[in-house]
Scaffold this motif. Sequence first.
Motif, PDB file in Angstrom:
ATOM      1  N   ALA A  30       0.834  -1.205   0.000  1.00 33.56           N
ATOM      2  CA  ALA A  30       0.000   0.000   0.000  1.00 33.56           C
ATOM      3  C   ALA A  30       0.870   1.258   0.000  1.00 33.56           C
ATOM      4  O   ALA A  30       0.568   2.253  -0.674  1.00 33.56           O
ATOM      5  N   ARG A  31       1.957   1.192   0.720  1.00 35.87           N
ATOM      6  CA  ARG A  31       2.852   2.366   0.769  1.00 35.87           C
ATOM      7  C   ARG A  31       3.507   2.605  -0.589  1.00 35.87           C
ATOM      8  O   ARG A  31       3.622   3.767  -1.032  1.00 35.87           O
ATOM      9  N   THR A  44       2.375   1.976  -3.498  1.00 37.03           N
ATOM     10  CA  THR A  44       1.422   2.477  -4.494  1.00 37.03           C
ATOM     11  C   THR A  44       0.837   3.833  -4.114  1.00 37.03           C
ATOM     12  O   THR A  44      -0.025   4.360  -4.816  1.00 37.03           O
ATOM     13  N   GLU A 101      -1.018   4.690  -1.476  1.00 36.05           N
ATOM     14  CA  GLU A 101      -2.325   4.705  -0.806  1.00 36.05           C
ATOM     15  C   GLU A 101      -2.203   5.355   0.573  1.00 36.05           C
ATOM     16  O   GLU A 101      -1.133   5.340   1.199  1.00 36.05           O
ATOM     17  N   GLY A 102      -3.307   5.899   1.049  1.00 40.92           N
ATOM     18  CA  GLY A 102      -3.335   6.384   2.420  1.00 40.92           C
ATOM     19  C   GLY A 102      -3.304   5.221   3.389  1.00 40.92           C
ATOM     20  O   GLY A 102      -3.764   4.113   3.075  1.00 40.92           O
ATOM     21  N   ALA A 162      -4.329   2.651   5.932  1.00 44.59           N
ATOM     22  CA  ALA A 162      -5.645   2.115   6.315  1.00 44.59           C
ATOM     23  C   ALA A 162      -5.647   1.846   7.822  1.00 44.59           C
ATOM     24  O   ALA A 162      -5.482   0.694   8.270  1.00 44.59           O
TER      25      ALA A 162
END
Length: 356
Positions: A303-304, A306, A308-309, A311
């Motif tokens: 996630a980091r 890409t 993304e915020g 979660a």
Amino acid sequence: MATVAVQTTVAPAIARLRAMPKFNPDQHLVGALPAKKMTMQELGFEEDVGVSPVAVSDPFQLFTAEAVKFMRGEVFRVPEKYKFSSNIAKSQLRGYAKDCAPFTWDAWNHPATIALMSKIAEVELVPAMPYEIAHINLSAKSKEDAQQELAQYQEQNRRYQEDEGIGGCREVVETPIVGWHTDSYPFVCVLMMSDVGDMVGGETAIRTADGKILKMRGPSQGCAVLMQGRYITHQAMRALGAQERITSVTSFRPKSALFKDDTELRTVRGVSDLNELYYDFAEYRLKLLQEQIQHERERVAAARRTGEGFATTAHKQFLKRVIAFSNQSSHELVEQSEVQQGYIERVDWPDAAIDL
């Protein structure tokens, strides 16, 4: 002289090891699929109960007669330290397969056997842990006693048929070989190791979610039944007219760490070598915990990358699951001094009855 003495002592043991049969799935695994399976919903359970939609299978031919013969030979050579009894089962063998039953050990751990269990269960399974490979339940009686109980059954059946049930009793109640219980592990595979062709009874009785009793046909020798025993209350009914009833029970759990694992040791602590049981339990639970954490770590890192915020809610939910998982592990590891050997909490329901 010393060398000769050692060779004389060791040679017979080596010869015995070489003569021992080896499990070969092409020769010993039949692998027939059950004709049908009953679902958890058909038994009245909610969709989220259990780890699979499959509740229990019809009997299916699992191992060949030769394989069962080899397994029986190992059963009858088990040392005393592996023998246990309890308030719900008089004679059991536990934890012996790894140490003194190589054919049995290989049979249940072979990838072909595990693949078959997974296909029937509709979820990828692995043996729950080494100590639970081929737990044995034994019941035996003399030839005279077996013949007498069968004759009594036949006489009651004759009377019932003559009066068309007006004055007779439709059922014969017999103390079960194993009383009402749930198992400690998600799935159990029960293998029949006795010739039960002439017996009456021997079914597995299971209770539905609303308390009704269903009786699943008992398997013949070499046949097995797969059941979500952790979630279904059941008992092994006695076999009338049979001198022995030997069943082998091997427990399974989902392989993936992402499946819930609510294994309990409540039904096995009192009939186990606690050191072996606890080591096995701790090792596999730590392995699952490690896999859960690794999976979440990889998710966070991906996630980091890409952009993304973070979660926060999802990660906090993961941490709660990890805490609950760890607390459950702690709860199951009761101090050895507090475990009452030979006692298993029994479900206080009337025993099922053998149909005439």
